[in-house]
Design a protein around this motif. Sequence first.
Motif, PDB file in Angstrom:
ATOM      1  N   ASN A  94      33.358 -33.921  37.448  1.00  0.00           N
ATOM      2  CA  ASN A  94      34.209 -32.822  37.916  1.00  0.00           C
ATOM      3  C   ASN A  94      35.059 -33.225  39.119  1.00  0.00           C
ATOM      4  OD1 ASN A  94      33.310 -31.025  35.968  1.00  0.00           O
ATOM      5  ND2 ASN A  94      31.695 -30.183  37.256  1.00  0.00           N
ATOM      6  N   THR A  95      34.504 -34.070  39.989  1.00  0.00           N
ATOM      7  CA  THR A  95      35.255 -34.528  41.155  1.00  0.00           C
ATOM      8  C   THR A  95      36.450 -35.369  40.739  1.00  0.00           C
ATOM      9  OG1 THR A  95      33.237 -34.534  42.513  1.00  0.00           O
ATOM     10  CG2 THR A  95      35.111 -35.802  43.335  1.00  0.00           C
ATOM     11  N   VAL A  96      36.238 -36.257  39.778  1.00  0.00           N
ATOM     12  CA  VAL A  96      37.344 -37.084  39.290  1.00  0.00           C
ATOM     13  C   VAL A  96      38.384 -36.225  38.574  1.00  0.00           C
ATOM     14  CG1 VAL A  96      37.987 -39.017  37.793  1.00  0.00           C
ATOM     15  CG2 VAL A  96      35.866 -39.114  39.121  1.00  0.00           C
ATOM     16  N   LYS A  97      37.926 -35.245  37.786  1.00  0.00           N
ATOM     17  CA  LYS A  97      38.860 -34.339  37.106  1.00  0.00           C
ATOM     18  C   LYS A  97      39.718 -33.577  38.121  1.00  0.00           C
ATOM     19  CE  LYS A  97      39.211 -33.169  33.325  1.00  0.00           C
ATOM     20  NZ  LYS A  97      40.162 -33.571  32.258  1.00  0.00           N
ATOM     21  N   ASP A  98      39.089 -33.168  39.228  1.00  0.00           N
ATOM     22  CA  ASP A  98      39.846 -32.466  40.271  1.00  0.00           C
ATOM     23  C   ASP A  98      40.903 -33.375  40.887  1.00  0.00           C
ATOM     24  OD1 ASP A  98      38.381 -30.182  39.884  1.00  0.00           O
ATOM     25  OD2 ASP A  98      37.010 -30.514  41.558  1.00  0.00           O
ATOM     26  N   MET A  99      40.577 -34.664  41.036  1.00  0.00           N
ATOM     27  CA  MET A  99      41.536 -35.601  41.628  1.00  0.00           C
ATOM     28  C   MET A  99      42.780 -35.752  40.760  1.00  0.00           C
ATOM     29  SD  MET A  99      39.532 -38.711  43.540  1.00  0.00           S
ATOM     30  CE  MET A  99      38.571 -39.237  42.139  1.00  0.00           C
ATOM     31  N   GLU A 100      42.616 -35.565  39.464  1.00  0.00           N
ATOM     32  CA  GLU A 100      43.759 -35.731  38.562  1.00  0.00           C
ATOM     33  C   GLU A 100      44.880 -34.749  38.892  1.00  0.00           C
ATOM     34  OE1 GLU A 100      42.460 -35.457  34.550  1.00  0.00           O
ATOM     35  OE2 GLU A 100      41.067 -37.153  34.697  1.00  0.00           O
ATOM     36  N   GLY A 101      44.532 -33.621  39.488  1.00  0.00           N
ATOM     37  CA  GLY A 101      45.542 -32.632  39.824  1.00  0.00           C
ATOM     38  C   GLY A 101      46.305 -32.940  41.100  1.00  0.00           C
ATOM     39  N   TYR A 102      45.913 -34.003  41.807  1.00  0.00           N
ATOM     40  CA  TYR A 102      46.553 -34.334  43.083  1.00  0.00           C
ATOM     41  C   TYR A 102      47.238 -35.698  43.072  1.00  0.00           C
ATOM     42  CZ  TYR A 102      43.837 -30.400  44.888  1.00  0.00           C
ATOM     43  OH  TYR A 102      43.306 -29.154  45.102  1.00  0.00           O
ATOM     44  N   VAL A 103      47.305 -36.337  41.910  1.00  0.00           N
ATOM     45  CA  VAL A 103      47.927 -37.656  41.824  1.00  0.00           C
ATOM     46  C   VAL A 103      49.079 -37.613  40.819  1.00  0.00           C
ATOM     47  CG1 VAL A 103      45.785 -38.844  42.437  1.00  0.00           C
ATOM     48  CG2 VAL A 103      46.293 -38.407  40.026  1.00  0.00           C
TER      49      VAL A 103
ATOM     50  N   LYS B  28      51.265 -38.364  37.423  1.00  0.00           N
ATOM     51  CA  LYS B  28      50.839 -38.217  36.037  1.00  0.00           C
ATOM     52  C   LYS B  28      50.309 -39.523  35.460  1.00  0.00           C
ATOM     53  CE  LYS B  28      53.787 -34.301  34.731  1.00  0.00           C
ATOM     54  NZ  LYS B  28      54.841 -33.821  33.792  1.00  0.00           N
ATOM     55  N   GLN B  29      50.952 -40.631  35.786  1.00  0.00           N
ATOM     56  CA  GLN B  29      50.503 -41.917  35.252  1.00  0.00           C
ATOM     57  C   GLN B  29      49.110 -42.263  35.768  1.00  0.00           C
ATOM     58  OE1 GLN B  29      53.121 -45.173  36.151  1.00  0.00           O
ATOM     59  NE2 GLN B  29      51.892 -46.679  35.040  1.00  0.00           N
ATOM     60  N   THR B  30      48.876 -42.003  37.058  1.00  0.00           N
ATOM     61  CA  THR B  30      47.550 -42.257  37.636  1.00  0.00           C
ATOM     62  C   THR B  30      46.512 -41.319  37.031  1.00  0.00           C
ATOM     63  OG1 THR B  30      48.613 -42.905  39.714  1.00  0.00           O
ATOM     64  CG2 THR B  30      46.263 -42.405  39.794  1.00  0.00           C
ATOM     65  N   ALA B  31      46.896 -40.063  36.829  1.00  0.00           N
ATOM     66  CA  ALA B  31      45.967 -39.102  36.234  1.00  0.00           C
ATOM     67  C   ALA B  31      45.581 -39.521  34.823  1.00  0.00           C
ATOM     68  CB  ALA B  31      46.604 -37.714  36.213  1.00  0.00           C
ATOM     69  N   ALA B  32      46.533 -40.047  34.069  1.00  0.00           N
ATOM     70  CA  ALA B  32      46.236 -40.507  32.706  1.00  0.00           C
ATOM     71  C   ALA B  32      45.263 -41.681  32.725  1.00  0.00           C
ATOM     72  CB  ALA B  32      47.535 -40.909  32.011  1.00  0.00           C
ATOM     73  N   GLN B  33      45.426 -42.577  33.703  1.00  0.00           N
ATOM     74  CA  GLN B  33      44.519 -43.716  33.795  1.00  0.00           C
ATOM     75  C   GLN B  33      43.109 -43.274  34.193  1.00  0.00           C
ATOM     76  OE1 GLN B  33      47.483 -45.832  36.408  1.00  0.00           O
ATOM     77  NE2 GLN B  33      46.815 -47.613  35.234  1.00  0.00           N
TER      78      GLN B  33
ATOM     79  N   MET C  25      41.222 -46.238  42.708  1.00  0.00           N
ATOM     80  CA  MET C  25      41.668 -45.182  43.605  1.00  0.00           C
ATOM     81  C   MET C  25      41.974 -45.724  44.997  1.00  0.00           C
ATOM     82  SD  MET C  25      42.032 -42.596  41.819  1.00  0.00           S
ATOM     83  CE  MET C  25      42.530 -41.599  43.210  1.00  0.00           C
ATOM     84  N   GLY C  26      41.257 -46.770  45.400  1.00  0.00           N
ATOM     85  CA  GLY C  26      41.553 -47.399  46.682  1.00  0.00           C
ATOM     86  C   GLY C  26      42.946 -48.006  46.686  1.00  0.00           C
ATOM     87  N   ARG C  27      43.312 -48.651  45.589  1.00  0.00           N
ATOM     88  CA  ARG C  27      44.659 -49.231  45.485  1.00  0.00           C
ATOM     89  C   ARG C  27      45.719 -48.136  45.453  1.00  0.00           C
ATOM     90  NH1 ARG C  27      41.800 -52.597  41.851  1.00  0.00           N
ATOM     91  NH2 ARG C  27      42.558 -51.380  40.071  1.00  0.00           N
ATOM     92  N   TYR C  28      45.394 -46.996  44.827  1.00  0.00           N
ATOM     93  CA  TYR C  28      46.349 -45.882  44.766  1.00  0.00           C
ATOM     94  C   TYR C  28      46.649 -45.362  46.170  1.00  0.00           C
ATOM     95  CZ  TYR C  28      48.064 -41.128  44.170  1.00  0.00           C
ATOM     96  OH  TYR C  28      48.801 -39.981  44.272  1.00  0.00           O
ATOM     97  N   ILE C  29      45.616 -45.157  46.962  1.00  0.00           N
ATOM     98  CA  ILE C  29      45.811 -44.646  48.324  1.00  0.00           C
ATOM     99  C   ILE C  29      46.575 -45.650  49.178  1.00  0.00           C
ATOM    100  CG2 ILE C  29      44.594 -44.072  50.455  1.00  0.00           C
ATOM    101  CD1 ILE C  29      42.516 -42.659  48.849  1.00  0.00           C
ATOM    102  N   SER C  30      46.232 -46.929  49.022  1.00  0.00           N
ATOM    103  CA  SER C  30      46.906 -47.968  49.801  1.00  0.00           C
ATOM    104  C   SER C  30      48.391 -48.034  49.459  1.00  0.00           C
ATOM    105  CB  SER C  30      46.250 -49.327  49.539  1.00  0.00           C
ATOM    106  OG  SER C  30      46.907 -50.360  50.242  1.00  0.00           O
ATOM    107  N   ALA C  31      48.732 -47.887  48.176  1.00  0.00           N
ATOM    108  CA  ALA C  31      50.122 -48.010  47.745  1.00  0.00           C
ATOM    109  C   ALA C  31      50.940 -46.767  48.089  1.00  0.00           C
ATOM    110  CB  ALA C  31      50.181 -48.264  46.242  1.00  0.00           C
ATOM    111  N   ASN C  32      50.306 -45.586  48.068  1.00  0.00           N
ATOM    112  CA  ASN C  32      51.051 -44.336  48.263  1.00  0.00           C
ATOM    113  C   ASN C  32      50.778 -43.671  49.615  1.00  0.00           C
ATOM    114  OD1 ASN C  32      52.262 -43.735  45.393  1.00  0.00           O
ATOM    115  ND2 ASN C  32      50.152 -44.393  45.031  1.00  0.00           N
TER     116      ASN C  32
END
Length: 473
Positions: A180-189, A191-196, A228-235
Amino acid sequence: MADILKVTTPMSGYDNSTIKNNPQAGQGPQIQNPVDPSKVMRGDNRTDSGGNQEQQLAFQYRSNFGTFLNMIKNSPDITRIFSDIFFQGEEMLTGGVMGEEAQKQIASFFKATQMQEEDVLGFLKEQAESSVRFNGGIFDQLRQVMADTGSVDLKSDILNFIKKFNDMSSGKHILHDIFNTVKDMEGYVFKQTAAQLEEMLKELDMSAAEGDTDKNSSLLKEKMLPFMGRYISANHDMGTVRDKISLLTVLMARYENGNRQEVLQAFTKLTGYQGFRRHFGTTTAEEFGELLGQVDMEQAAGKNQWSDKLIDFLRTGVNGGTGLENKQTFLNIIQSLVVNESVYMPLLHLAFPMDINGRKMFTEMWVDPDEEGSSTQTGVERVARIFIKFEIAELGQFKLLMLYGDNSSALQLYYPEKLRKSEVSIQKGIKGILDKNHIRADRVILQSGEGPSSLVAVFPKIQERMNSVDVRI
């Protein structure tokens, strides 16, 4: 009339509600420790004990434990709050305009509260047993080991074993929270990241047995978390996503800690202590592993269908399913329940509504099963202190205080003023209940009125950490 349970105002020193001023304030600067760059000096006007008694009191008040005591003092009375909601009935709550799912949850809860008089005792036992997380032969023996040993190392390793067992028995629940925590994160990233993330979630084995954590832990640690660590670092996303990753990390640590092999290793370590073998004999890790295969993990994790319905009902109210005007009321109920489950609360707490043969009531109960710590003393009788608040529709609120030990009891009942004329019949009914259950009543006192309003007044044990070192971090 004497108060047999001594429900009185606490002695001086229990109340932290008034914080006295520092008597040294306003006397002007008194430099006792001049600054010396070559030495590590104490702050000006400080002592090794941290100040005088009044300063220590203020310091304690701002501590975690002081905050807990303040929350206990100001916690909403859920007996009255829940009674107001419960007595309205599901038709009043839904109002005919709520969503279908909300009405379904509310109706399911109200149906679960309906029972016959003969079902009440079994229901109470079931709720009490499910509230005690660790029960059964092995945990009774572990409690005895904890009581008998003076070894700090043994106690620490027992607690470590219990922690691992707790995480293992809760494995499916923790995995569900991770999902559920990961599903919630999909709403804050993006679309491409959410799909991955969605593709990674499909690789999680949600049917994995408790203790079988290797595959899922590997996916989470080696793939999902680095991604997710790479996502935060890049964005440079330092908002909600980062907070949810922190929660995800905690859940992952608990899930991995519940690995079956970790639990067996923790048990093996315990077998090296003589104090442990004195109670468990020559039980090996292999034999314990076979016992684990027979354990009902859902029961060990505190699974309870009635409690699940209560949680769904409260969730519906918090989400506005019973009307936005009731949302804060449900939040107050949850706040009070959470405070009573605090690590600082030394009592067993139960709360449940019941509809018995059409008569609705709500009951809240606190139990100290070992009033004076006597269970660890040889030859000393174990005494339980019980405090029950219950409100009956159309009658009002009652409060019952009871001391029970060795099949004897002393109790004091506070009842609504309007029932004063019925005192004799109430007392007769109480004695009949005690006789039916073979409990000797040494003293029964009835009194009209509100009764004690403070939980701390009934259970002074709550404040026994008052003089301990406790700071806010």
